[in-house]
Every structure is written in C-alpha cells, then in structure tokens.
Motif scaffolding. Structure first.
Motif, PDB file in Angstrom:
ATOM      1  N   ASP A   9     -40.973  -9.770 -38.222  1.00 43.65           N
ATOM      2  CA  ASP A   9     -41.914 -10.259 -39.231  1.00 43.65           C
ATOM      3  C   ASP A   9     -41.186 -10.398 -40.561  1.00 43.65           C
ATOM      4  O   ASP A   9     -40.919  -9.406 -41.242  1.00 43.65           O
ATOM      5  N   ILE A  10     -40.860 -11.635 -40.927  1.00 37.61           N
ATOM      6  CA  ILE A  10     -40.068 -11.902 -42.119  1.00 37.61           C
ATOM      7  C   ILE A  10     -40.892 -12.711 -43.106  1.00 37.61           C
ATOM      8  O   ILE A  10     -41.524 -13.693 -42.736  1.00 37.61           O
ATOM      9  N   VAL A  11     -40.883 -12.276 -44.356  1.00 36.19           N
ATOM     10  CA  VAL A  11     -41.544 -12.980 -45.443  1.00 36.19           C
ATOM     11  C   VAL A  11     -40.457 -13.632 -46.279  1.00 36.19           C
ATOM     12  O   VAL A  11     -39.455 -12.998 -46.608  1.00 36.19           O
ATOM     13  N   SER A  12     -40.650 -14.896 -46.630  1.00 34.58           N
ATOM     14  CA  SER A  12     -39.681 -15.602 -47.463  1.00 34.58           C
ATOM     15  C   SER A  12     -40.303 -15.917 -48.817  1.00 34.58           C
ATOM     16  O   SER A  12     -41.483 -16.243 -48.918  1.00 34.58           O
ATOM     17  N   THR A  13     -39.501 -15.811 -49.853  1.00 33.82           N
ATOM     18  CA  THR A  13     -39.936 -16.134 -51.203  1.00 33.82           C
ATOM     19  C   THR A  13     -38.714 -16.582 -51.991  1.00 33.82           C
ATOM     20  O   THR A  13     -37.631 -16.714 -51.444  1.00 33.82           O
ATOM     21  N   ASN A  14     -38.899 -16.790 -53.298  1.00 32.66           N
ATOM     22  CA  ASN A  14     -37.743 -17.115 -54.124  1.00 32.66           C
ATOM     23  C   ASN A  14     -37.450 -15.940 -55.048  1.00 32.66           C
ATOM     24  O   ASN A  14     -38.252 -15.018 -55.193  1.00 32.66           O
ATOM     25  N   ARG A  15     -36.293 -15.982 -55.675  1.00 32.44           N
ATOM     26  CA  ARG A  15     -35.857 -14.856 -56.514  1.00 32.44           C
ATOM     27  C   ARG A  15     -36.790 -14.612 -57.701  1.00 32.44           C
ATOM     28  O   ARG A  15     -37.044 -13.468 -58.069  1.00 32.44           O
ATOM     29  N   THR A  16     -37.313 -15.662 -58.296  1.00 30.96           N
ATOM     30  CA  THR A  16     -38.200 -15.519 -59.442  1.00 30.96           C
ATOM     31  C   THR A  16     -39.479 -14.775 -59.066  1.00 30.96           C
ATOM     32  O   THR A  16     -39.919 -13.862 -59.768  1.00 30.96           O
ATOM     33  N   ALA A  17     -40.076 -15.144 -57.939  1.00 30.29           N
ATOM     34  CA  ALA A  17     -41.307 -14.487 -57.485  1.00 30.29           C
ATOM     35  C   ALA A  17     -41.049 -13.032 -57.096  1.00 30.29           C
ATOM     36  O   ALA A  17     -41.852 -12.146 -57.408  1.00 30.29           O
ATOM     37  N   LEU A  18     -39.919 -12.767 -56.438  1.00 27.62           N
ATOM     38  CA  LEU A  18     -39.596 -11.392 -56.057  1.00 27.62           C
ATOM     39  C   LEU A  18     -39.369 -10.541 -57.300  1.00 27.62           C
ATOM     40  O   LEU A  18     -39.847  -9.410 -57.380  1.00 27.62           O
ATOM     41  N   LYS A  19     -38.684 -11.072 -58.288  1.00 24.82           N
ATOM     42  CA  LYS A  19     -38.453 -10.337 -59.535  1.00 24.82           C
ATOM     43  C   LYS A  19     -39.779 -10.008 -60.206  1.00 24.82           C
ATOM     44  O   LYS A  19     -39.987  -8.885 -60.678  1.00 24.82           O
ATOM     45  N   ALA A  20     -40.708 -10.970 -60.247  1.00 25.41           N
ATOM     46  CA  ALA A  20     -42.022 -10.729 -60.846  1.00 25.41           C
ATOM     47  C   ALA A  20     -42.772  -9.635 -60.093  1.00 25.41           C
ATOM     48  O   ALA A  20     -43.421  -8.778 -60.710  1.00 25.41           O
ATOM     49  N   LEU A  21     -42.693  -9.634 -58.775  1.00 28.51           N
ATOM     50  CA  LEU A  21     -43.345  -8.602 -57.973  1.00 28.51           C
ATOM     51  C   LEU A  21     -42.759  -7.231 -58.281  1.00 28.51           C
ATOM     52  O   LEU A  21     -43.493  -6.271 -58.524  1.00 28.51           O
ATOM     53  N   VAL A  22     -41.444  -7.115 -58.283  1.00 26.67           N
ATOM     54  CA  VAL A  22     -40.789  -5.826 -58.541  1.00 26.67           C
ATOM     55  C   VAL A  22     -41.141  -5.319 -59.939  1.00 26.67           C
ATOM     56  O   VAL A  22     -41.475  -4.141 -60.118  1.00 26.67           O
TER      57      VAL A  22
END
Length: 66
Positions: free
Chosen positions: A40-53
């Motif tokens: 089960d893999i979720v894909s996103t971009n670096r900008t969205a991942l940074k905002a989540l973190v």
C-alpha cells in the motif's frame, strides 16, 4: 510497480514492521508506505509532504479518532 529506494524513519522501533518508509519517486514525487503493509503506497509531491510534516509538528491536525 517501479522499484523504490526506501528509507525508514529514524523513529522506527528496532526495525520491526511498524515503520514509516519514504522514497523518491520521479522528479518531485515522494512515495510513502507503512512497513507492515508495504504494497500500500501513497504518492505525493515534496511540497505537500513538507506541509503535512510541518502541520503535524505544529499540532494542527488534532487528535486521532478512536
């Protein structure tokens, strides 16, 4: 499915199957999975991942539901 160079979180408890893993995917993509269910893999971009973190660190997401 493309091969990924998975890296585990530094908070992974003893290398068991309860770890968050991330890998680069494409030019700006990031793949995320939980080691207990690696298919089960979720894909996103670096900008969205940074905002989540940053949101998690700031406590902006609230408490998890039971």
């Amino acid at each position: 499915m493309p091969e990924h160079d998975w890296q585990r979180s530094s908070f992974c408890a003893g290398g068991g199957n309860n770890c968050v893993e991330v890998a680069p995917s494409g030019s700006d993509g990031v793949a995320i999975r939980e080691s207990e269910t690696p298919a089960d893999i979720v894909s996103t971009n670096r900008t969205a991942l940074k905002a989540l973190v940053l949101g998690v660190k700031a406590g902006e997401l609230g408490s998890p539901r039971a």
